[in-house]
Motif scaffolding. Structure first.
Motif, mmCIF file in Angstrom:
data_model
loop_
_atom_site.group_PDB
_atom_site.id
_atom_site.type_symbol
_atom_site.label_atom_id
_atom_site.label_comp_id
_atom_site.label_asym_id
_atom_site.label_seq_id
_atom_site.Cartn_x
_atom_site.Cartn_y
_atom_site.Cartn_z
ATOM 1 N N THR B 96 -28.839 10.172 22.466
ATOM 2 C CA THR B 96 -29.688 9.558 21.382
ATOM 3 C C THR B 96 -29.188 10.572 19.974
ATOM 4 N N VAL B 97 -28.795 10.106 19.012
ATOM 5 C CA VAL B 97 -28.327 10.641 17.777
ATOM 6 C C VAL B 97 -29.314 10.644 16.953
ATOM 7 N N GLU B 98 -29.952 11.704 16.272
ATOM 8 C CA GLU B 98 -30.863 11.409 15.020
ATOM 9 C C GLU B 98 -30.228 12.039 13.855
ATOM 10 N N SER B 99 -30.200 11.477 12.884
ATOM 11 C CA SER B 99 -29.412 11.857 11.726
ATOM 12 C C SER B 99 -29.747 10.707 10.485
ATOM 13 N N SER B 100 -29.235 10.996 9.154
ATOM 14 C CA SER B 100 -29.270 9.902 8.291
ATOM 15 C C SER B 100 -28.481 8.747 8.992
ATOM 16 N N PHE B 101 -28.837 7.528 8.184
ATOM 17 C CA PHE B 101 -28.002 6.269 8.683
ATOM 18 C C PHE B 101 -26.517 6.585 8.672
ATOM 19 N N ALA B 102 -26.000 6.821 7.551
ATOM 20 C CA ALA B 102 -24.673 7.253 7.285
ATOM 21 C C ALA B 102 -24.048 8.282 8.260
ATOM 22 N N GLU B 103 -24.917 9.323 8.307
ATOM 23 C CA GLU B 103 -24.206 10.402 9.355
ATOM 24 C C GLU B 103 -23.945 9.988 10.780
#
Lengths: 425, 425
Positions: B96-103
């Motif tokens: 699971t990756v949590e970040s801004s959409f672009a990132e």
């Protein structure tokens, strides 16, 4: 092997190594050679740097004399082979390396890795191209193979006739046409499908391709045309029973007046599902997993064998081959010709096993025998024509010509024998 | 997508992406996660350099504002996931990756390439290890996959329980035990098989492994013992009907007094042929093509989906999922637990779909529910324990523990369902 051969005094013996495939995978009728141009660049750049030499020393993998030899390693031999993009058959001598034993044997893994993978992709891709019947087909499989293999796969698929790739690095590195598309994530990110479509059309204009199957395809198509207008470039469909869905979407687009809006399909396509869409109003295909994994044959079965060497006095070539009941290898330097009939249709792959005295591949051919070997590298320097962007394009063009020579039976998808026999003479 | 999202003002929305597999390939009973440690290093190093930015600019792929953003790109988000070496099942939230959409969206191809390939190899390798019944098993398939994938394959096979690799770069890069062997070319190079055996024994001592099937196996074995003595380390057999040949070679070695000389077999092995040799006196296996190509499943079928985002005011997580009849995705942040019975045998994969308000994965577990998610990276910095040589070894050890929990039915080779069900709660 290099270490032991240096001690036994055989490392410097002049040797001929040959890369070939004993069979075509999966009952296919022909294969397409790929990787050659990329391989020539890798061979020219093949070096052992301090980090590798230190590790070999610290782990006592080889002796100091061998380390010194590795530190100075530059391939300086001769390479002949099939042009990249050429059709091939069982036993076709795809690559011949002439060098000392040590110089040639150390390239074995590199040569086979590149040829096995790239040829696997190109051989699968060529079948997809032939059943796509001229409709554009894009490679979109980067995420389904190793991150570096992805770049090689895009190149191999392009050589085999794909029109574009979604891999931008492959575009940069090899001069391939690239394309992009929006994923479901882009739609899901926005507060509504309408917001997402509007954002995409604002950014790229109505000529863009909208992905219409995130929620409901019928509603998605209607919304897409409402947002972009009847000048919408294309819709993409990534799920559902494609023949049914495609027909319904075409009818809907036409009824909305979007008669020039194209339909692109993706959704786990392979040569069989593409063939199954031949009667559907599809305007373009995007192929992922199946092309980058060789559609059931992820390695092309290439081997790299010592086929001849000279004795210590460097006199004549001595053909050598393993004597195994199951694994037939034919020793000696080979030439290869494709026999064509009066209609320029391929009828036979002729592998010419030359006598002990041959010092270069035979160059004789006549009108009905197309010579297949070209000189790829001389004294370690590759022929520039086969490298980089230009070499990749040349390979794609050569593949188109080679395909035109194949008998029409070559393009049957079902299991079968190679479309022409391989004859040794 | 990044370019369009930057224009529509959604590029900075907080997002959760999840990598998972909808099914296990080929009717397998379990899969083994691999690639995670390697991936964390690649994410931390992920940059756009001048050469790439120039190409994107010259080809008008994205706008200047996006180019500026790419030039500054450093992943700074959070990553949770299964430990490398963990068993997994359909729907297991592997990363699971949590970040801004672009990132987060820009990492999609990298994440899926690494997880799909490495997991494919490890999942196939684990089955081979379990049927090898403790006999040593070496990865020798570098030449049957892309030249960079080969290094990743060696690492993934080691994590899955292989004992060594013939890929020296993988040894250097990831701290794996390495081994080497002589090919038929080494025998063919010399004036006689005897010369070749003598050269190898001189270089490496009688404890070496001699390849005995270049000409005639029976004569080869006799010669090998004559040259090396009864202290010969091992003979390698690369062809023939292995159960028959192995039995005959064992008898011959014993009759020659070489009772401690081991027998190593190679020759296109996979999990099924290894299982077929379980009753034969084999002392070690070398596996090539089948392990590096995932034994029929060269991509593990991983997908990377947006599962939640926050609105523009950054308030609560909004679970999102594509609504497709065929491709079920479950939105929202997940936790995952493996339910174990009183004998510590796995009985259920529990995927905990949390409410909108959850800001980190739930940390609750009890004695019979082993928590599966660990925090892999914080503010873009990976947890050191999972990186490099130590991380690779840790993954191998974790795989051994995870395998011990699996019901014995997991180790059946035939087609079937996942050995435990996946339950959403």
């Amino acid at each position: 092997m290099v270490d032991a051969a240096m001690q036994s005094g055989t490392a410097d013996r002049a040797c001929l190594f040959e890369a070939f495939a004993r069979r075509l995978p999966n009952g296919r009728r022909y294969g397409i050679v790929a990787g050659t141009g990329r391989l020539l660049e890798l061979i020219q750049a093949f070096r052992f740097e301090d980090a590798e030499l230190d590790w070999l020393r610290e782990n006592n993998v080889v002796r100091q004399g061998t380390l010194d030899w590795l530190a100075d390693y530059r391939f300086g031999g001769e390479i002949w082979g099939y042009r990249e993009g050429e059709a091939y058959f069982p036993g076709s001598p795809l690559l011949t390396v002439e060098s000392s034993f040590a110089e040639g044997v150390i390239l074995e893994t590199l040569i086979l890795s590149v040829l096995n993978y790239d040829t696997s992709v190109a051989s699968a891709a060529a079948r997809m191209v032939s059943v796509a019947l001229g409709r554009p087909i894009a490679e979109m499989g980067s995420r389904r193979t190793g991150e570096q293999s992805a770049v090689a796969a895009a190149r191999a698929a392009y050589i085999a006739g794909f029109d574009a790739t979604s891999n931008l690095e492959a575009g940069r590195r090899w001069g391939l046409p690239t394309m992009g598309t929006a994923a479901h994530a882009f739609t899901l990110l926005h507060d509504s499908e309408e917001d997402a479509f509007r954002a995409q059309v604002t950014a790229f204009g109505p000529g863009t391709t909208l992905l219409v199957d995130t929620y409901d395809i019928r509603a998605g198509v209607e919304l897409a045309v409402a947002v972009a207008g009847t000048g919408l470039g294309a819709v993409r469909i990534d799920s559902g029973d494609l023949p049914t869905v495609v027909a319904a979407v075409r009818e809907q687009l036409d009824s909305l007046g979007a008669v020039n809006t194209r339909i692109t399909v993706t959704s786990d396509l392979d040569e069989h599902t593409i063939a199954g869409l031949s009667g559907s109003p599809v305007d373009g295909y995007g192929v992922g997993t199946s092309v980058v994994t060789g559609s059931g044959a992820p390695a092309a079965g290439m081997v790299y064998k010592l086929v001849a060497h000279k004795g210590d006095r460097g006199e004549d070539w001595i053909p050598v081959a393993k004597a195994s009941a199951q694994k037939i290898s034919v020793g000696g330097r080979k030439s290869a010709f494709r026999r064509l009939d009066a209609t320029r249709t391929a009828r036979e792959e002729i592998v010419d096993v030359q006598g002990v005295g041959a010092d270069t591949p035979a160059g004789t051919s006549n009108e009905s025998e197309r010579e297949l070997l070209v000189h790829l590298a001389h004294k370690g320097v590759p022929d520039e024509r086969y490298l980089g962007h230009a070499g990749t394009l040349l390979a794609r063009e050569h593949r188109a010509k080679a395909m035109q020579e194949l008998p029409v039976q070559a393009f049957r998808l079902g299991l079968g024998d190679p479309v022409i026999p391989t004859t040794y003479r």
